[in-house]
Write a protein that holds these residues in place. Structure first.
Motif, PDB file in Angstrom:
ATOM      1  N   GLU A  71       0.658  -1.617   0.133  1.00  0.00           N
ATOM      2  CA  GLU A  71       0.173   0.155  -0.102  1.00  0.00           C
ATOM      3  C   GLU A  71       1.378   1.294  -0.104  1.00  0.00           C
ATOM      4  OE1 GLU A  71      -0.861  -2.476   2.760  1.00  0.00           O
ATOM      5  OE2 GLU A  71      -2.244  -3.928   1.627  1.00  0.00           O
ATOM      6  N   SER A  74       2.349   1.706  -3.782  1.00  0.00           N
ATOM      7  CA  SER A  74       1.228   2.438  -4.204  1.00  0.00           C
ATOM      8  C   SER A  74       1.043   4.024  -3.862  1.00  0.00           C
ATOM      9  CB  SER A  74      -0.197   1.103  -4.250  1.00  0.00           C
ATOM     10  OG  SER A  74       0.524   0.230  -4.911  1.00  0.00           O
ATOM     11  N   GLN A  75       0.891   4.432  -2.723  1.00  0.00           N
ATOM     12  CA  GLN A  75       0.916   5.050  -2.778  1.00  0.00           C
ATOM     13  C   GLN A  75       1.818   6.122  -2.851  1.00  0.00           C
ATOM     14  OE1 GLN A  75       0.547   5.183   1.623  1.00  0.00           O
ATOM     15  NE2 GLN A  75      -1.103   5.274   1.663  1.00  0.00           N
ATOM     16  N   ARG A  76       3.203   6.354  -2.884  1.00  0.00           N
ATOM     17  CA  ARG A  76       4.443   6.740  -3.653  1.00  0.00           C
ATOM     18  C   ARG A  76       4.458   6.785  -4.725  1.00  0.00           C
ATOM     19  NH1 ARG A  76       9.093   4.088   0.040  1.00  0.00           N
ATOM     20  NH2 ARG A  76       8.736   4.753   2.199  1.00  0.00           N
ATOM     21  N   PHE A  77       4.018   5.756  -5.864  1.00  0.00           N
ATOM     22  CA  PHE A  77       3.245   5.816  -7.350  1.00  0.00           C
ATOM     23  C   PHE A  77       2.995   5.971  -7.242  1.00  0.00           C
ATOM     24  CE2 PHE A  77       1.989   3.502 -11.025  1.00  0.00           C
ATOM     25  CZ  PHE A  77       3.162   3.687 -12.104  1.00  0.00           C
ATOM     26  N   THR A  78       1.592   6.871  -6.582  1.00  0.00           N
ATOM     27  CA  THR A  78       0.466   7.510  -7.445  1.00  0.00           C
ATOM     28  C   THR A  78       1.180   8.730  -7.072  1.00  0.00           C
ATOM     29  OG1 THR A  78      -1.380   5.892  -6.611  1.00  0.00           O
ATOM     30  CG2 THR A  78      -2.170   7.989  -7.229  1.00  0.00           C
ATOM     31  N   THR A  79       1.684   9.002  -6.232  1.00  0.00           N
ATOM     32  CA  THR A  79       1.518   9.950  -6.491  1.00  0.00           C
ATOM     33  C   THR A  79       3.429  11.028  -6.906  1.00  0.00           C
ATOM     34  OG1 THR A  79       1.938  10.581  -3.597  1.00  0.00           O
ATOM     35  CG2 THR A  79       3.310  11.963  -4.380  1.00  0.00           C
ATOM     36  N   LYS A  81       3.409   9.635 -10.363  1.00  0.00           N
ATOM     37  CA  LYS A  81       2.682   9.667 -11.562  1.00  0.00           C
ATOM     38  C   LYS A  81       1.287  10.697 -11.600  1.00  0.00           C
ATOM     39  CE  LYS A  81       3.915   6.115 -13.372  1.00  0.00           C
ATOM     40  NZ  LYS A  81       4.315   6.672 -15.102  1.00  0.00           N
ATOM     41  N   GLU A  82       1.114  11.578 -10.417  1.00  0.00           N
ATOM     42  CA  GLU A  82       0.406  13.038 -10.396  1.00  0.00           C
ATOM     43  C   GLU A  82       1.467  14.349 -10.139  1.00  0.00           C
ATOM     44  OE1 GLU A  82      -1.100  12.390  -6.672  1.00  0.00           O
ATOM     45  OE2 GLU A  82      -2.916  11.624  -7.406  1.00  0.00           O
ATOM     46  N   THR A  83       3.066  13.795 -10.221  1.00  0.00           N
ATOM     47  CA  THR A  83       3.140  14.991  -9.900  1.00  0.00           C
ATOM     48  C   THR A  83       3.917  15.307 -11.212  1.00  0.00           C
ATOM     49  OG1 THR A  83       6.010  13.701  -9.570  1.00  0.00           O
ATOM     50  CG2 THR A  83       4.129  15.256  -7.662  1.00  0.00           C
TER      51      THR A  83
END
Length: 84
Positions: A71, A74-79, A81-83
């Protein structure tokens, strides 16, 4: 070429664009995936001797083990990708 690196713990990183999946290692299929990768010399152990808490599947068919929770990665990955 600017590559986004995903921190998977203890100073280890993987190229975020090459990550296919980030999964928990608790199920029997994931344990089998890990064992097959080890037998075929496709396993990268980035746990530093700690308990495996996530399995990262790469597009090169390599399997990366991490001691960080799936988890969290996954949060690091999402962050990451958003940047972009």
């Amino acid at each position: 070429m600017d590559q986004n690196l995903l921190n998977i713990g203890f100073g280890n990183t993987v190229v975020a664009d090459r990550v296919v999946a980030i999964v928990s290692p608790n199920s029997a299929p994931m344990k089998r995936l890990k064992d097959e990768a080890k037998d075929e010399k496709r396993l990268v152990d980035a746990t530093h001797g700690r308990r495996t808490r996530s399995i990262i599947v790469m597009d090169s068919n390599h399997i990366v083990l991490s001691a960080i929770q799936a988890e969290t990665i996954s949060q690091r990955f999402t962050t990451l990708k958003e940047t972009v």
